[in-house]
Write a protein that holds these residues in place. Structure first.
Motif, PDB file in Angstrom:
ATOM      1  N   VAL A  70       0.867  -1.180   0.000  1.00 36.47           N
ATOM      2  CA  VAL A  70       0.000   0.000   0.000  1.00 36.47           C
ATOM      3  C   VAL A  70       0.905   1.231   0.000  1.00 36.47           C
ATOM      4  O   VAL A  70       1.759   1.376   0.880  1.00 36.47           O
ATOM      5  N   HIS A  71       0.722   2.087  -0.998  1.00 35.17           N
ATOM      6  CA  HIS A  71       1.553   3.285  -1.120  1.00 35.17           C
ATOM      7  C   HIS A  71       1.495   4.116   0.164  1.00 35.17           C
ATOM      8  O   HIS A  71       0.419   4.393   0.681  1.00 35.17           O
ATOM      9  N   GLY A  72       2.644   4.476   0.680  1.00 35.06           N
ATOM     10  CA  GLY A  72       2.728   5.313   1.864  1.00 35.06           C
ATOM     11  C   GLY A  72       2.602   4.566   3.176  1.00 35.06           C
ATOM     12  O   GLY A  72       2.658   5.180   4.237  1.00 35.06           O
ATOM     13  N   ASP A  75       3.527  -1.372   6.120  1.00 37.32           N
ATOM     14  CA  ASP A  75       3.132  -2.774   6.064  1.00 37.32           C
ATOM     15  C   ASP A  75       2.245  -3.041   4.860  1.00 37.32           C
ATOM     16  O   ASP A  75       1.441  -2.196   4.463  1.00 37.32           O
ATOM     17  N   ASP A  76       2.367  -4.249   4.302  1.00 39.48           N
ATOM     18  CA  ASP A  76       1.492  -4.679   3.218  1.00 39.48           C
ATOM     19  C   ASP A  76       0.107  -4.996   3.761  1.00 39.48           C
ATOM     20  O   ASP A  76      -0.053  -5.354   4.927  1.00 39.48           O
ATOM     21  N   PHE A  77      -0.887  -4.897   2.897  1.00 41.36           N
ATOM     22  CA  PHE A  77      -2.227  -5.374   3.198  1.00 41.36           C
ATOM     23  C   PHE A  77      -2.240  -6.872   2.945  1.00 41.36           C
ATOM     24  O   PHE A  77      -1.712  -7.352   1.940  1.00 41.36           O
ATOM     25  N   ASN A 155       3.079  -3.460  -7.966  1.00 39.72           N
ATOM     26  CA  ASN A 155       3.235  -2.005  -7.882  1.00 39.72           C
ATOM     27  C   ASN A 155       2.580  -1.367  -6.667  1.00 39.72           C
ATOM     28  O   ASN A 155       2.780  -0.191  -6.406  1.00 39.72           O
ATOM     29  N   GLY A 156       1.754  -2.115  -5.969  1.00 39.45           N
ATOM     30  CA  GLY A 156       1.050  -1.562  -4.817  1.00 39.45           C
ATOM     31  C   GLY A 156      -0.250  -0.891  -5.219  1.00 39.45           C
ATOM     32  O   GLY A 156      -0.559  -0.730  -6.402  1.00 39.45           O
ATOM     33  N   LEU A 162      -7.371   0.800  -1.015  1.00 40.80           N
ATOM     34  CA  LEU A 162      -7.489  -0.052   0.163  1.00 40.80           C
ATOM     35  C   LEU A 162      -8.793   0.230   0.908  1.00 40.80           C
ATOM     36  O   LEU A 162      -9.489  -0.687   1.332  1.00 40.80           O
ATOM     37  N   VAL A 163      -9.127   1.495   1.046  1.00 42.24           N
ATOM     38  CA  VAL A 163     -10.393   1.864   1.691  1.00 42.24           C
ATOM     39  C   VAL A 163     -11.568   1.250   0.924  1.00 42.24           C
ATOM     40  O   VAL A 163     -12.514   0.736   1.523  1.00 42.24           O
TER      41      VAL A 163
END
Length: 175
Positions: A70-72, A75-77, A155-156, A162-163
């Motif tokens: 996740v950009h910024g 941690d990864d989702f 690439n994320g 994500l939201v």
């Protein structure tokens, strides 16, 4: 979200980052998700535990994790989901489950068995299954390098994407 906390519109609880989602069972599972102990694994009929699933004694599933940067975010989702395995690879996985180091060097093929927001709907979706040591759940990697999910893994995704995933599963922040 960047502060690491949000109030969920569905359960009205405050969640914090990292916050992963998980499917309780493979989508084809026709029963309630009452887990049996892993040690009670049966290869005939239907069986569901937190880590293994057998359907009709013919279809074999393992719980795994699909990670997406996740950009910024540091941690990864992680999306806890289920993948098929051939009976032979399923049996190898079960045999090595308590081993500190899995013996797998190659990736196994499987089918992702849970829908994932806008990335995967009802069509079968091929994944690579990568075992990990120490009872960690396997990682899943999209097979089709051009698929939006493969691109997301490479690439994320944005925090807004994500939201959108959280909202799809009724755990999004208040608008």
């Amino acid at each position: 979200m960047h502060q690491g906390r949000w109030r969920c519109v569905n359960c009205d609880r405050e969640h914090s980052w990292p916050f992963d989602l998980a499917a309780n069972a493979p989508d084809p599972w026709p029963h309630a998700t009452d887990y049996e102990p892993n040690g009670a694994l049966r290869m005939d009929g239907d069986f569901l535990s937190e880590d293994f699933c057998v359907l009709n004694g013919e279809h074999f599933f393992v719980r795994a994790v699909m990670t997406i940067p996740v950009h910024g975010m540091a941690d990864d989702f992680g999306f806890g989901c289920w993948s098929t395995l051939s009976r032979q690879n399923f049996e190898k996985y079960v045999d090595a489950f308590d081993s500190p180091r899995p013996s797998q060097e190659e990736l196994w093929s499987g089918w992702l068995c849970n829908r994932m927001a806008d990335f995967v709907e009802d069509d079968p979706f091929g994944v690579w299954v990568q075992l990990r040591p120490g009872r960690q759940r396997p990682l899943l990697w999209a097979m089709d390098d051009d698929h939006p999910l493969a691109l997301a893994q490479e690439n994320g995704i944005s925090v807004d994407q994500l939201v959108k995933i959280f909202r799809h599963y009724d755990h999004g922040p208040e608008a």
